[in-house]
Design a protein around this motif. Structure first.
Motif, PDB file in Angstrom:
ATOM      1  N   HIS A 264       0.749  -1.125   0.139  1.00 41.10           N
ATOM      2  CA  HIS A 264      -0.168   0.076  -0.232  1.00 41.10           C
ATOM      3  C   HIS A 264       1.147   1.435   0.292  1.00 41.10           C
ATOM      4  CE1 HIS A 264      -3.037  -3.232   0.694  1.00 41.10           C
ATOM      5  NE2 HIS A 264      -2.492  -3.437   1.996  1.00 41.10           N
ATOM      6  N   SER A 265       1.983   1.306  -0.243  1.00 40.89           N
ATOM      7  CA  SER A 265       3.125   2.525  -0.085  1.00 40.89           C
ATOM      8  C   SER A 265       3.216   3.034  -1.907  1.00 40.89           C
ATOM      9  CB  SER A 265       4.335   1.655   0.464  1.00 40.89           C
ATOM     10  OG  SER A 265       4.279   1.756   1.552  1.00 40.89           O
ATOM     11  N   ALA A 266       3.305   3.902  -1.773  1.00 42.09           N
ATOM     12  CA  ALA A 266       3.220   4.918  -2.815  1.00 42.09           C
ATOM     13  C   ALA A 266       4.042   4.193  -3.578  1.00 42.09           C
ATOM     14  CB  ALA A 266       2.655   6.574  -3.227  1.00 42.09           C
ATOM     15  N   HIS A 267       5.445   4.056  -3.253  1.00 43.10           N
ATOM     16  CA  HIS A 267       7.085   4.300  -3.900  1.00 43.10           C
ATOM     17  C   HIS A 267       7.661   2.753  -4.657  1.00 43.10           C
ATOM     18  CE1 HIS A 267       8.252   1.498  -0.975  1.00 43.10           C
ATOM     19  NE2 HIS A 267       7.871   2.004   0.367  1.00 43.10           N
ATOM     20  N   ARG A 268       8.165   3.103  -5.739  1.00 41.76           N
ATOM     21  CA  ARG A 268       8.178   1.744  -6.268  1.00 41.76           C
ATOM     22  C   ARG A 268       8.158   0.780  -6.162  1.00 41.76           C
ATOM     23  NH1 ARG A 268      12.966  -0.690  -8.153  1.00 41.76           N
ATOM     24  NH2 ARG A 268      14.402   0.780  -7.235  1.00 41.76           N
ATOM     25  N   LEU A 269       9.062   0.685  -5.215  1.00 44.49           N
ATOM     26  CA  LEU A 269       8.981  -1.324  -4.325  1.00 44.49           C
ATOM     27  C   LEU A 269       7.632  -1.209  -3.812  1.00 44.49           C
ATOM     28  CD1 LEU A 269      12.090  -1.132  -2.100  1.00 44.49           C
ATOM     29  CD2 LEU A 269      12.000  -1.699  -5.056  1.00 44.49           C
ATOM     30  N   GLY A 270       6.833  -0.492  -2.892  1.00 42.69           N
ATOM     31  CA  GLY A 270       5.077  -0.711  -2.417  1.00 42.69           C
ATOM     32  C   GLY A 270       4.554  -0.859  -4.134  1.00 42.69           C
ATOM     33  N   ARG A 271       4.366  -0.018  -5.153  1.00 45.40           N
ATOM     34  CA  ARG A 271       4.218  -0.281  -6.077  1.00 45.40           C
ATOM     35  C   ARG A 271       4.433  -1.530  -6.565  1.00 45.40           C
ATOM     36  NH1 ARG A 271       6.178   4.328  -7.539  1.00 45.40           N
ATOM     37  NH2 ARG A 271       6.451   3.902  -9.547  1.00 45.40           N
ATOM     38  N   ALA A 272       5.475  -2.159  -6.777  1.00 45.80           N
ATOM     39  CA  ALA A 272       6.238  -3.711  -7.098  1.00 45.80           C
ATOM     40  C   ALA A 272       5.096  -4.514  -6.583  1.00 45.80           C
ATOM     41  CB  ALA A 272       7.283  -3.977  -7.183  1.00 45.80           C
ATOM     42  N   ALA A 273       5.007  -4.908  -5.148  1.00 45.53           N
ATOM     43  CA  ALA A 273       4.167  -5.570  -4.617  1.00 45.53           C
ATOM     44  C   ALA A 273       3.321  -5.375  -4.244  1.00 45.53           C
ATOM     45  CB  ALA A 273       4.791  -4.943  -2.779  1.00 45.53           C
ATOM     46  N   ALA A 274       2.487  -4.598  -4.595  1.00 49.01           N
ATOM     47  CA  ALA A 274       0.685  -4.450  -5.219  1.00 49.01           C
ATOM     48  C   ALA A 274       0.378  -4.895  -6.323  1.00 49.01           C
ATOM     49  CB  ALA A 274       0.365  -2.790  -5.109  1.00 49.01           C
ATOM     50  N   ALA A 275       1.192  -4.956  -7.282  1.00 50.11           N
ATOM     51  CA  ALA A 275       1.942  -5.930  -8.490  1.00 50.11           C
ATOM     52  C   ALA A 275       1.255  -7.223  -8.654  1.00 50.11           C
ATOM     53  CB  ALA A 275       2.496  -4.862 -10.095  1.00 50.11           C
ATOM     54  N   GLN A 276       2.533  -7.448  -7.403  1.00 47.33           N
ATOM     55  CA  GLN A 276       2.184  -9.384  -7.296  1.00 47.33           C
ATOM     56  C   GLN A 276       0.454  -9.399  -6.765  1.00 47.33           C
ATOM     57  OE1 GLN A 276       4.511 -11.504  -8.251  1.00 47.33           O
ATOM     58  NE2 GLN A 276       6.560 -10.388  -7.763  1.00 47.33           N
ATOM     59  N   VAL A 277      -0.030  -8.512  -5.379  1.00 48.00           N
ATOM     60  CA  VAL A 277      -1.327  -8.634  -5.582  1.00 48.00           C
ATOM     61  C   VAL A 277      -2.174  -9.008  -6.595  1.00 48.00           C
ATOM     62  CG1 VAL A 277      -2.752  -7.960  -3.424  1.00 48.00           C
ATOM     63  CG2 VAL A 277      -0.973  -8.061  -2.874  1.00 48.00           C
ATOM     64  N   GLU A 278      -2.333  -7.856  -7.437  1.00 47.07           N
ATOM     65  CA  GLU A 278      -3.556  -7.880  -8.589  1.00 47.07           C
ATOM     66  C   GLU A 278      -2.435  -9.212  -8.860  1.00 47.07           C
ATOM     67  OE1 GLU A 278      -5.212  -6.042  -7.637  1.00 47.07           O
ATOM     68  OE2 GLU A 278      -4.331  -5.392  -6.525  1.00 47.07           O
ATOM     69  N   VAL A 279      -1.568  -9.380  -9.600  1.00 40.11           N
ATOM     70  CA  VAL A 279      -1.406 -10.957 -10.981  1.00 40.11           C
ATOM     71  C   VAL A 279      -2.539 -12.010  -9.519  1.00 40.11           C
ATOM     72  CG1 VAL A 279      -0.064 -12.616 -10.711  1.00 40.11           C
ATOM     73  CG2 VAL A 279       0.584  -9.959 -11.883  1.00 40.11           C
ATOM     74  N   ALA A 280      -2.256 -11.882  -8.162  1.00 37.28           N
ATOM     75  CA  ALA A 280      -2.858 -13.152  -7.635  1.00 37.28           C
ATOM     76  C   ALA A 280      -4.197 -13.247  -6.816  1.00 37.28           C
ATOM     77  CB  ALA A 280      -2.480 -12.782  -6.327  1.00 37.28           C
ATOM     78  N   ARG A 281      -5.554 -11.595  -7.550  1.00 38.71           N
ATOM     79  CA  ARG A 281      -6.018 -11.584  -7.551  1.00 38.71           C
ATOM     80  C   ARG A 281      -6.771 -11.701  -8.090  1.00 38.71           C
ATOM     81  NH1 ARG A 281      -8.636  -7.907  -3.448  1.00 38.71           N
ATOM     82  NH2 ARG A 281      -6.510  -6.389  -4.195  1.00 38.71           N
ATOM     83  N   ASP A 282      -6.231 -11.922 -10.104  1.00 41.39           N
ATOM     84  CA  ASP A 282      -6.646 -12.201 -11.234  1.00 41.39           C
ATOM     85  C   ASP A 282      -6.774 -13.818 -11.638  1.00 41.39           C
ATOM     86  OD1 ASP A 282      -6.665  -9.666 -12.012  1.00 41.39           O
ATOM     87  OD2 ASP A 282      -5.536  -9.558 -13.253  1.00 41.39           O
ATOM     88  N   GLU A 283      -5.751 -14.074 -10.579  1.00 40.52           N
ATOM     89  CA  GLU A 283      -5.876 -15.779 -10.720  1.00 40.52           C
ATOM     90  C   GLU A 283      -6.869 -16.599  -9.946  1.00 40.52           C
ATOM     91  OE1 GLU A 283      -4.599 -17.419 -12.618  1.00 40.52           O
ATOM     92  OE2 GLU A 283      -2.865 -16.738 -13.721  1.00 40.52           O
ATOM     93  N   VAL A 284      -7.032 -16.059  -9.028  1.00 39.92           N
ATOM     94  CA  VAL A 284      -7.941 -16.508  -7.828  1.00 39.92           C
ATOM     95  C   VAL A 284      -9.586 -16.247  -8.326  1.00 39.92           C
ATOM     96  CG1 VAL A 284      -9.003 -16.204  -5.272  1.00 39.92           C
ATOM     97  CG2 VAL A 284      -6.681 -16.480  -5.540  1.00 39.92           C
ATOM     98  N   ALA A 285      -9.729 -14.755  -8.536  1.00 46.22           N
ATOM     99  CA  ALA A 285     -10.763 -14.448  -9.828  1.00 46.22           C
ATOM    100  C   ALA A 285     -11.533 -15.388 -10.781  1.00 46.22           C
ATOM    101  CB  ALA A 285     -10.981 -13.547 -10.123  1.00 46.22           C
ATOM    102  N   ARG A 286     -10.408 -15.657 -11.332  1.00 44.70           N
ATOM    103  CA  ARG A 286     -10.281 -16.707 -12.997  1.00 44.70           C
ATOM    104  C   ARG A 286     -11.461 -18.251 -12.326  1.00 44.70           C
ATOM    105  NH1 ARG A 286      -5.685 -16.849 -17.113  1.00 44.70           N
ATOM    106  NH2 ARG A 286      -7.354 -18.883 -17.821  1.00 44.70           N
ATOM    107  N   LEU A 287     -11.268 -18.599 -11.410  1.00 46.26           N
ATOM    108  CA  LEU A 287     -12.522 -19.734 -11.058  1.00 46.26           C
ATOM    109  C   LEU A 287     -13.760 -19.258 -10.337  1.00 46.26           C
ATOM    110  CD1 LEU A 287      -9.714 -21.904  -9.240  1.00 46.26           C
ATOM    111  CD2 LEU A 287     -10.736 -22.403 -11.544  1.00 46.26           C
ATOM    112  N   LEU A 288     -14.053 -17.949  -9.954  1.00 51.85           N
ATOM    113  CA  LEU A 288     -15.347 -16.987  -9.657  1.00 51.85           C
ATOM    114  C   LEU A 288     -15.919 -16.840 -10.762  1.00 51.85           C
ATOM    115  CD1 LEU A 288     -12.950 -15.816  -6.978  1.00 51.85           C
ATOM    116  CD2 LEU A 288     -15.111 -17.799  -6.214  1.00 51.85           C
ATOM    117  N   PRO A 289     -17.919 -16.983 -10.481  1.00 52.42           N
ATOM    118  CA  PRO A 289     -18.028 -16.531 -11.331  1.00 52.42           C
ATOM    119  C   PRO A 289     -18.024 -14.805 -12.229  1.00 52.42           C
ATOM    120  CG  PRO A 289     -19.562 -16.537  -9.738  1.00 52.42           C
ATOM    121  CD  PRO A 289     -18.201 -16.727  -9.127  1.00 52.42           C
TER     122      PRO A 289
END
Length: 362
Positions: free
Chosen positions: A32-57
């Motif tokens: 949730h940090s705005a710097h580059r390292l925080g954004r990189a971690a957030a990107a990993q979260v969003e990749v995971a969110r998309d994968e989990v959602a693919r098995l949902l409606p």
């Protein structure tokens, strides 16, 4: 040790573990940090969110939570005011929560099930009427593996103007989740992901009142710093459930057929046809399951929900099937999946059958 307790938790997939290590060791920034390292971690979260959602409606929004219990509590406690209808064989995370709400004045109806574990649909139709705001049902029962008619219950809920919440913890990635659900609760550690993370899927336009307030993360519905490592592990586990779905299905069905032959002297609890085959809840006359568990120290199986173990009370799920206390106490749950071998099942059956025969001998 032979592990046959897949409904309590599943072995962590090696691929999920490997995905988590860099995020625990090196890429430690707050997502949730705005710097580059925080954004990189957030990107990993969003990749995971998309994968989990693919098995949902399709569509909707996925919120990461600490687990399914939190997800269910957000959905139930945050639902609009009105009556609540659920089923007698639900997990304690549902039944205990609606009981608490009932004590505050909410109208709560707990539907009975038949001896097969399936909900009494006549009672459901009589109970799910205007004035009810939420219907809650488990897709695949965690103790007996019975698959409830979630799609039909969701339709009944919508006709009454209510939301439908599906506890899909045991079914996610294994049994199709109906597209007409309004909310779905899932957990990573039931699908070879890490413990400590789950998710709540919400249909577009559905927004429960938040239980946790703070930084406003997860769309303001679940404040708190996310763990990118746990999210990544969940995402990889979800991807594997999707990619290995057919191989897992065939493997589990083959093991189920083998187990049914090896446990021929036992009686299956719950429906023989409307069920997930990787969960066999079996009983045998004259057997005390707790003694059997103590005797078979090389086999990890269970007597029911891990969350209720140690209570000393017969399973509320088995009692809802109209089993006697003796029959419920003489029942065991055997769960298997991706990493279970035929040899595991054969050796476990030999140990349990020998112990049961010794216990029943005069």
């Amino acid at each position: 040790m032979i592990y046959l307790d897949y409904q309590a938790t599943t072995p962590l997939a090696p691929e999920a573990f490997e995905a988590m290590v860099p995020l625990l060791r090196d890429q430690f920034a707050n997502p949730h940090s705005a710097h580059r390292l925080g954004r990189a971690a957030a990107a990993q979260v969003e990749v995971a969110r998309d994968e989990v959602a693919r098995l949902l409606p399709p569509g909707g929004k996925l919120l990461f939570t600490s687990g399914a219990t939190e997800a269910l509590n957000i959905a139930i406690q945050g639902a609009p005011a009105g009556g609540i209808v659920t089923i007698a064989t639900e997990h304690a995370a549902v039944l205990d929560t609606v009981e608490v709400l009932g004590r505050t004045g909410r109208d709560v109806t707990v539907l009975p099930v038949g001896t097969d574990g399936l909900v009494d649909m006549e009672a459901a139709r009589a109970a799910i009427v205007p004035g009810v705001s939420l219907v809650v049902a488990m897709l695949v029962n965690n103790e007996i593996g019975v698959i409830q008619p979630a799609e039909v219950l969701a339709d009944l809920a919508h006709r009454a103007g209510a939301l439908f919440l599906c506890d899909a913890v045991q079914g996610y990635g294994r049994v199709a989740i109906p597209d007409n659900c309004d909310m779905v609760a899932i957990s990573a550690h039931k699908v070879h992901g890490p413990k400590g993370i789950g998710a709540l899927w919400l249909r577009d336009g559905v927004k429960p009142v938040p239980l946790i307030h703070g930084g406003g993360q997860e769309g303001g519905l679940r404040s708190g710093t996310l763990s990118p490592a746990l999210c990544a592990g969940f995402g990889v586990a979800a991807r594997l459930m999707r990619e290995k779905a057919e191989a897992d299905r065939v493997h589990v069905e083959e093991l189920a057929l083998l187990a049914r032959d090896l446990f021929a002297g036992w009686t299956l609890n719950g429906s023989d046809s409307h069920r997930y085959p990787g969960n066999l809840n079996l009983r045998r006359d004259g057997i005390d399951g707790a003694r059997l568990l103590s005797h078979c120290r090389t086999v990890a199986f269970s007597l029911g929900s891990a969350c209720a173990s140690g209570s000393g009370r017969p399973s509320h799920v088995l009692r809802a099937l109209w089993l006697t206390d003796g029959q419920a106490r003489g029942s065991v749950r055997i769960g298997f999946g991706r990493y279970t071998s035929r040899d595991d099942v054969e050796r476990a059956a030999e140990a349990l059958n020998e112990a049961a025969a010794a216990q029943a001998a005069p």
